[in-house]
Design an enzyme around this catalytic site. Structure first.
Site, PDB file in Angstrom:
ATOM      1  N   LYS A  48       0.794  -1.232   0.000  1.00  0.00           N
ATOM      2  CA  LYS A  48       0.000   0.000   0.000  1.00  0.00           C
ATOM      3  C   LYS A  48       0.829   1.287   0.000  1.00  0.00           C
ATOM      4  O   LYS A  48       0.367   2.345   0.442  1.00  0.00           O
ATOM      5  CB  LYS A  48      -1.008   0.030   1.168  1.00  0.00           C
ATOM      6  CG  LYS A  48      -1.831  -1.212   1.350  1.00  0.00           C
ATOM      7  CD  LYS A  48      -2.269  -1.881   0.062  1.00  0.00           C
ATOM      8  CE  LYS A  48      -3.326  -1.131  -0.703  1.00  0.00           C
ATOM      9  NZ  LYS A  48      -3.549  -1.824  -2.029  1.00  0.00           N
ATOM     10  N   HIS A 108       7.053  -7.583  -1.948  1.00  0.00           N
ATOM     11  CA  HIS A 108       6.865  -6.893  -0.661  1.00  0.00           C
ATOM     12  C   HIS A 108       7.692  -7.595   0.424  1.00  0.00           C
ATOM     13  O   HIS A 108       7.554  -7.262   1.602  1.00  0.00           O
ATOM     14  CB  HIS A 108       5.399  -6.958  -0.223  1.00  0.00           C
ATOM     15  CG  HIS A 108       4.425  -6.232  -1.104  1.00  0.00           C
ATOM     16  ND1 HIS A 108       4.613  -4.936  -1.532  1.00  0.00           N
ATOM     17  CD2 HIS A 108       3.222  -6.621  -1.618  1.00  0.00           C
ATOM     18  CE1 HIS A 108       3.574  -4.578  -2.273  1.00  0.00           C
ATOM     19  NE2 HIS A 108       2.720  -5.562  -2.339  1.00  0.00           N
ATOM     20  N   SER A 138      -4.886   2.626   4.214  1.00  0.00           N
ATOM     21  CA  SER A 138      -5.014   1.994   2.895  1.00  0.00           C
ATOM     22  C   SER A 138      -5.038   0.474   3.034  1.00  0.00           C
ATOM     23  O   SER A 138      -5.824  -0.214   2.366  1.00  0.00           O
ATOM     24  CB  SER A 138      -3.842   2.443   2.017  1.00  0.00           C
ATOM     25  OG  SER A 138      -3.927   1.869   0.736  1.00  0.00           O
TER      26      SER A 138
HETATM   27  P1  A3P Z   1      -5.076   4.590  -1.096  1.00  0.00           P
HETATM   28  O1  A3P Z   1      -5.717   3.347  -0.583  1.00  0.00           O
HETATM   29  O2  A3P Z   1      -4.606   5.499   0.027  1.00  0.00           O
HETATM   30  O3  A3P Z   1      -5.905   5.320  -2.087  1.00  0.00           O
HETATM   31  P2  A3P Z   1      -0.050  -0.380  -3.695  1.00  0.00           P
HETATM   32  O4  A3P Z   1      -0.028  -0.270  -5.186  1.00  0.00           O
HETATM   33  O5  A3P Z   1       1.296  -0.417  -3.077  1.00  0.00           O
HETATM   34  O6  A3P Z   1      -0.962  -1.475  -3.242  1.00  0.00           O
HETATM   35  O7  A3P Z   1      -0.655   0.993  -3.138  1.00  0.00           O
HETATM   36  C1  A3P Z   1      -2.007   1.311  -3.327  1.00  0.00           C
HETATM   37  C2  A3P Z   1      -2.199   2.744  -2.893  1.00  0.00           C
HETATM   38  O8  A3P Z   1      -1.575   3.608  -3.872  1.00  0.00           O
HETATM   39  C3  A3P Z   1      -3.657   3.138  -2.838  1.00  0.00           C
HETATM   40  O9  A3P Z   1      -3.727   4.152  -1.868  1.00  0.00           O
HETATM   41  C4  A3P Z   1      -3.856   3.675  -4.257  1.00  0.00           C
HETATM   42  O10 A3P Z   1      -4.992   4.497  -4.409  1.00  0.00           O
HETATM   43  C5  A3P Z   1      -2.571   4.467  -4.424  1.00  0.00           C
HETATM   44  N1  A3P Z   1      -2.234   4.748  -5.822  1.00  0.00           N
HETATM   45  C6  A3P Z   1      -2.249   3.903  -6.854  1.00  0.00           C
HETATM   46  N2  A3P Z   1      -1.923   4.541  -8.006  1.00  0.00           N
HETATM   47  C7  A3P Z   1      -1.688   5.825  -7.662  1.00  0.00           C
HETATM   48  C8  A3P Z   1      -1.322   6.993  -8.405  1.00  0.00           C
HETATM   49  N3  A3P Z   1      -1.146   6.958  -9.717  1.00  0.00           N
HETATM   50  N4  A3P Z   1      -1.169   8.144  -7.717  1.00  0.00           N
HETATM   51  C9  A3P Z   1      -1.355   8.197  -6.385  1.00  0.00           C
HETATM   52  N5  A3P Z   1      -1.708   7.138  -5.634  1.00  0.00           N
HETATM   53  C10 A3P Z   1      -1.870   5.964  -6.269  1.00  0.00           C
END
Ligand code: A3P
Length: 295
Positions: A48, A108, A138
């Site tokens: 996340k 991860h 998140s």
């Molecule tokens: P939130 O749940 O706070 O919205 P991961 O890819 O490591 O699983 O992380 C997911 C998090 O990154 C989520 O956060 C998601 O919305 C956010 N995220 C994914 N793409 C993004 C982007 N282009 N810009 C900003 N945040 C992004």
């Protein structure tokens, strides 16, 4: 894809002290024989923290900004997830083996579980860290929608588990610290989600320099545009909607949820925040890493 009832809401299993989803725990042993290639690029994050975002940025860089080429497959195929395993789906290891070089690989895993070959081959790593409070929120919503995790319970009980490192992949505190330490001896580009939000161009330039690539200004701008939260949220190749609904239920909470820095303020109570800060100060004592919790 075959859906098996027993896949869901199983308790985590501990491998070398690290709690993992049962299937990922089973993958870790065979992974130790994984042979890295020197031109692999490892994307490492605590869950996340912006993994999907930086993965899309890197694939767009690798494809010279060609969006069509980045539409060739969902992000979890273009950037194989090393420790992925589950009934009826190809394992991460299988997907990596079918990926032509130069490969982008996501993990991860904390260092204790990382295949040694990645370190021996001096594989370059792009690490993305995100402030702990936004990660916790998140992750809570991700637990709710991705049923391969145990039931998250209430937000308060999940937060306690997060602070105790009793969530999948264990302690956020240890993860961000140990990869930071590794960056002193191994080629690790250590980035922050909040910096990427604040100034994506500056961070993409850092990535390009680290890779030894260069791209024309207009291609960099094109990459920034197509890796914005809004674009990635509506792009089926990045928003995880191609995953079976049983595995990820976007009606509960979309994978692309908020995409902001400081969203934790909408969830943490004052008491939770005070308790978290006190615990954080203890766990991060003596560490020179500093995080920004809002922009
Ligand atoms: P939130 O749940 O706070 O919205 P991961 O890819 O490591 O699983 O992380 C997911 C998090 O990154 C989520 O956060 C998601 O919305 C956010 N995220 C994914 N793409 C993004 C982007 N282009 N810009 C900003 N945040 C992004």
């Amino acid at each position: 894809m075959e859906l098996i009832q027993d896949t869901y809401r199983l308790p985590l299993e501990y491998v070398k002290g690290v709690p993992l989803i049962k299937y990922f725990a089973e993958a870790v042993g065979p992974l130790q024989s994984f042979q890295a290639q020197p031109d692999d690029l490892l994307i490492s994050t605590y869950p996340k923290s912006g993994t999907t975002w930086v993965s899309q940025i890197l694939d767009m860089i690798y494809q010279g900004g060609d969006l069509e080429k980045c539409h060739r497959a969902p992000i979890f195929i273009r950037v194989p997830f090393l420790e992925l395993k589950g009934p009826g789906i190809p394992s991460g290891l299988e997907t990596v083996r079918e990926t032509p070089a130069p490969r982008l690989i996501k993990t991860h895993l904390p260092l204790a579980l990382l295949p040694q070959s990645l370190l021996d081959q001096k594989v370059k790593v792009v690490y993305v860290a995100r402030n702990a409070k936004d990660v916790a929120v998140s992750y809570y919503h991700f637990y709710r929608m991705a049923k391969v995790h145990p039931d998250p319970g209430t937000w308060d009980s999940f937060l306690q588990k997060f602070m105790a490192g009793e969530v999948c992949y264990g302690s956020w505190y240890q993860h961000v610290r140990e990869w930071w330490e590794l960056s002193r001896t191994h080629p690790v580009l250590y980035l922050f989600y909040e910096d990427m939000k604040e100034n994506p161009k500056r961070e993409i330039r850092k990535i390009l320099e680290f890779l030894g690539h260069s791209l024309p200004e207009e291609i960099v701008d094109h990459i920034i545009r197509h890796t914005s939260f809004e674009e990635m949220k509506k792009n089926p190749m990045t928003n995880y909607t191609t995953m079976p609904h049983d595995i990820m239920d976007h009606d509960i909470s979309p994978f692309m949820r908020r995409g902001t820095a400081g969203d934790w303020k909408n969830t943490f109570t004052v008491a939770q925040n005070e308790c978290f800060d006190a615990d954080y100060a203890e766990k991060m004592a003596g560490c020179d890493l500093s995080f920004c919790s809002e922009l």
